[in-house]
Write a protein that holds these residues in place. Structure first.
Motif, PDB file in Angstrom:
ATOM      1  N   ALA B 265       0.835  -1.206   0.000  1.00  0.00           N
ATOM      2  CA  ALA B 265       0.000   0.000   0.000  1.00  0.00           C
ATOM      3  C   ALA B 265       0.866   1.251   0.000  1.00  0.00           C
ATOM      4  O   ALA B 265       0.561   2.240  -0.672  1.00  0.00           O
ATOM      5  N   THR B 266       1.948   1.200   0.752  1.00  0.00           N
ATOM      6  CA  THR B 266       2.788   2.386   0.856  1.00  0.00           C
ATOM      7  C   THR B 266       3.543   2.634  -0.436  1.00  0.00           C
ATOM      8  O   THR B 266       3.737   3.777  -0.842  1.00  0.00           O
ATOM      9  N   LEU B 269       1.786   4.695  -2.647  1.00  0.00           N
ATOM     10  CA  LEU B 269       1.700   6.110  -2.274  1.00  0.00           C
ATOM     11  C   LEU B 269       2.981   6.882  -2.607  1.00  0.00           C
ATOM     12  O   LEU B 269       2.953   8.074  -2.844  1.00  0.00           O
ATOM     13  N   ALA B 365       6.776  11.678   5.789  1.00  0.00           N
ATOM     14  CA  ALA B 365       6.137  10.940   6.886  1.00  0.00           C
ATOM     15  C   ALA B 365       5.708   9.551   6.435  1.00  0.00           C
ATOM     16  O   ALA B 365       5.872   8.566   7.138  1.00  0.00           O
ATOM     17  N   THR B 366       5.194   9.446   5.242  1.00  0.00           N
ATOM     18  CA  THR B 366       4.766   8.128   4.784  1.00  0.00           C
ATOM     19  C   THR B 366       5.943   7.237   4.445  1.00  0.00           C
ATOM     20  O   THR B 366       5.861   6.016   4.581  1.00  0.00           O
ATOM     21  N   VAL B 369       7.122   4.977   7.109  1.00  0.00           N
ATOM     22  CA  VAL B 369       6.338   3.770   7.360  1.00  0.00           C
ATOM     23  C   VAL B 369       7.119   2.508   7.022  1.00  0.00           C
ATOM     24  O   VAL B 369       7.001   1.497   7.681  1.00  0.00           O
ATOM     25  N   LEU B 378       8.679  -0.529  12.204  1.00  0.00           N
ATOM     26  CA  LEU B 378       8.484   0.316  11.039  1.00  0.00           C
ATOM     27  C   LEU B 378       8.780   1.780  11.297  1.00  0.00           C
ATOM     28  O   LEU B 378       8.377   2.644  10.556  1.00  0.00           O
ATOM     29  N   THR B 380       8.029   4.428  13.178  1.00  0.00           N
ATOM     30  CA  THR B 380       7.318   5.616  13.655  1.00  0.00           C
ATOM     31  C   THR B 380       6.580   5.259  14.931  1.00  0.00           C
ATOM     32  O   THR B 380       6.518   4.107  15.320  1.00  0.00           O
TER      33      THR B 380
END
Lengths: 84, 580
Positions: B265-266, B269, B365-366, B369, B378, B380
């Motif tokens: 999913a990341t 993004l 920020a992503t 992850v 991971l 964070t």
């Protein structure tokens, strides 16, 4: 109806999931769940199910947001240590 | 045409009245007797015409005022009484009334033939007519000493109101029927039938396009309601018979699966930061694959399939990221990535990932992850923040002393926490347990021996358990309140349930005996097999005589018996499931 880890939940379409772990973020419960077959055997389908309360009903929805999943995974990892 | 018919009678009445005035005037100035007779006849004629007009107007008003929400029988009775009175009218007026009644039934009264108007049009028309009616009061001709708007305006206004009211009543009744069908109160079927009759009757009195509008209205409402509905309803829950080992394996596989999902999913993004991303992805994937392979050998057939499927998915992801082939060698049970054995590959990938991450200075920020290496680490959240704080503190010697002290304190707290957790899982929530855990939470918060990371972990775990205990106690309290309320509402002559405590005690004592026998004499001494255990499980779950807390305690005892039986039989783990 309370959802708790260590329980099997039956959904409206007769699908069943076993709840393995519960993480809580901002007062919201997320369960690590595995789909069960008709003999209550675990399949290879794992999901993070978010608990939703609507009036008197309890619903679940699959969580797919990677940022939330990341936070949830941190909690699962900590809780998994207790299972060792 | 309708108006001209009654207007003829009204005109006739005016003429008769004028004539009567003349006769009265002339009689006063004449001694001739025939004026008396004339006067008598005129008065009679006037009364008759007056009566006709009055009856006609009364009937027309009643027809306009018919409430379509009434039951069919009532409406038929009204129509019957109208027909009865109508026989006092001349045929031309009776025919006008018949025409109006027919149009009422067919719903074709308003608007020109073939012309369809929307609901909004009718609302607007009503406003216009009301304005005209208000304006025309001051300008209408005097008849019978009354000021009133033209009959046509009145008639149109009444018809528009009828259509608007019928439209709204129809929507209201359809909605009532839907609600009754969803909530199903006692006797709802009769009410639904009654409303359906009214609905069918009303539908016949409205133009077709308005019925289509109503249909469209409900379709839109339903579609919007479906959009708002989220998730799948949980119909029921029950205890899952898992041994701790089975649970551990499934948790391991489950976490690995979620890690994969997060990475996938990341990746969708984040298009940029390719090198660092790939490195950490590869490391995380390789770490997951190693973990899965390690679990594989100790798992049952079902889990092995799950683990292997997972590794296949991870492998194909690996291939797409690295461009190197991920192969599973069936003969040896070994994975290779680009020819390198998996464990070696994973170790190299972890090193490479760390190096790559160190080079990246601007990470969104992503991107964080993805983390660096390992399963679920991971990068964070509170634990990473605590880790960072720890990194920056004192010198090495001091740090290692404090770490040791903290680790010791952590162990002690963790043991207590695990004992509380076990008690909660086996016996359920109690007020004493809740008090203890609240005390422990406060103690952990203030204990200076703990470093930030250990404190954060403990606070998280204890906080979570505390929340579950409080939640269960709240639910139990709510359930008892509603149970007591329904008991208080029952009439005294009603049969009451048997004493709950006795039944619970009986079952608990029986299970305790079995547990003791298993401990001291072994499974041969007890007459119980897995089928009986399952039946017992169902009996407890479905019992109406036991509270939730009592059920949980009994199920916990049953679970302990089940584990002992399984251990004694020394089977390979099946993943939960009912014994055949």
């Amino acid at each position: 109806m309370i959802l708790e880890e260590g329980n099997i939940i039956t959904l409206e379409d007769d699908l069943e999931y076993g709840l393995l772990l519960e993480a809580i973020i901002d007062d919201q419960s997320y369960f690590l769940a595995v789909k069960l077959d008709e003999n209550e055997q675990a399949t290879d389908v794992f999901k993070v199910l978010k608990e939703i309360k609507e009036d008197d009903d309890t619903l679940v929805e699959e969580e797919t947001d990677p940022l939330i999943l990341n936070k949830v995974l941190e909690q699962y990892k900590i809780l998994a240590e207790d299972e060792e | 045409m309708n108006n001209s018919v009654i207007e003829r009678y009204e005109n006739k009445l005016n003429e008769l009245q004028n004539k009567l005035q003349e006769v009265i005037y002339n009689r006063n100035f004449s001694q001739l007797g025939h004026y008396d007779l004339l006067e008598e006849n005129l008065k009679e004629e006037i009364n008759k015409t007056n009566r006709i007009i009055t009856i006609y107007n009364s009937i027309m008003s009643r027809i306009d005022g018919i409430d379509t929400n009434l039951e069919q029988d009532d409406i038929d009775r009204l129509i019957d009484s109208i027909n009865f009175e109508k026989r006092n009218l001349p045929s031309d007026l009776a025919s006008v009334i018949d025409d109006k009644l027919t149009k009422l039934k067919e719903g074709k009264d308003f608007g020109s033939a073939g012309e369809e108007h929307s609901y909004q049009w009718y609302l607007q028309k009503r406003e216009e007519l009301q304005k005209i009616a208000r304006d025309s009061i001051s300008t209408m001709r005097l008849g019978m000493g009354l000021n009133r708007p033209s009959e046509e305006i009145e008639r149109q206004l009444k018809e528009v109101n009828r259509i608007i009211n019928t439209y709204n009543n129809l929507i209201m009744n359809i909605r009532k029927v839907k609600h009754l069908k969803e909530t199903k109160p006692d006797g709802y079927e009769d009410e639904v039938n009654r409303l359906n009759e009214i609905i069918e009757r009303d539908k016949k009195t409205l133009p077709k396009n308005l019925l289509e509008e109503i249909e469209e209205y409900f379709k839109k409402e339903e579609s919007e309601s479906k959009k708002k509905k989220k998730g799948h309803k949980v119909e029921g829950t029950r205890k899952w018979n898992l041994t701790p080992k089975q649970k551990k394996i499934l948790i391991g596989v489950g976490i690995a699966a979620v890690v994969t999902a997060v990475i996938v999913a990341t990746q969708a993004l984040i298009p940029a930061i390719v090198a660092a991303q790939h490195a950490s992805n590869v490391s995380a994937l390789a770490g997951s694959m190693v973990h899965n392979s390690a679990l594989w050998h100790t798992s049952s057939a079902g889990v092995q399939t799950a683990l292997h499927t997972l590794n296949v998915n991870l492998g194909s992801l690996m291939s797409s990221i690295t461009g190197q082939e991920a192969l599973f060698h069936g003969a040896t049970g070994v994975w290779t990535i680009g020819g390198t054995e998996l464990s070696a590959f994973a170790a190299n990938a972890a090193t490479a990932a760390q190096a790559a991450a160190a080079k990246v200075t601007a990470i969104s920020a992503t991107a964080k992850v993805l983390g660096i290496a390992g399963l679920g680490s991971l990068g964070t959240g509170i634990f990473s923040v605590a880790k960072d704080k720890l990194k920056n503190k004192e010198n090495k010697t001091e740090k290692s002393k404090k770490t040791e002290m903290s680790a010791h304190a952590y162990e002690e707290y963790n043991e207590t926490y695990l004992r509380m957790k076990k008690f909660f899982e086996e016996k359920g929530a109690t007020i004493a347990l809740e008090d203890d855990i609240y005390d422990m939470y406060d103690e952990i918060s203030d204990d200076e021996k703990l470093n930030e990371l250990d404190r954060a972990k403990l606070i998280f775990k204890v906080g979570l358990l505390r929340r579950k205990i409080t939640r269960q106690l709240d639910e139990e309290s709510k359930r008892k309140q509603s149970h007591n309320k329904s008991k208080a509402d029952q009439p005294s002559s009603q049969h009451t349930l048997p004493n709950e405590n006795k039944i619970y005690q009986k079952i608990y004592n029986y299970l305790e005996q079995i547990n003791e026998k298993l401990d001291t004499l072994g499974p041969e001494a007890v007459d119980i097999d897995s089928k009986k255990l399952t039946d017992f499980n169902d009996l407890i779950l479905n019992s109406k005589e036991l509270t939730t807390e009592e059920k949980n305690r009994l199920l916990a005892e049953l679970s302990v018996i089940s584990e002992k039986m399984a251990k004694a039989e020394s089977e390979e783990p099946n993943l939960g499931g009912r014994s055949k």
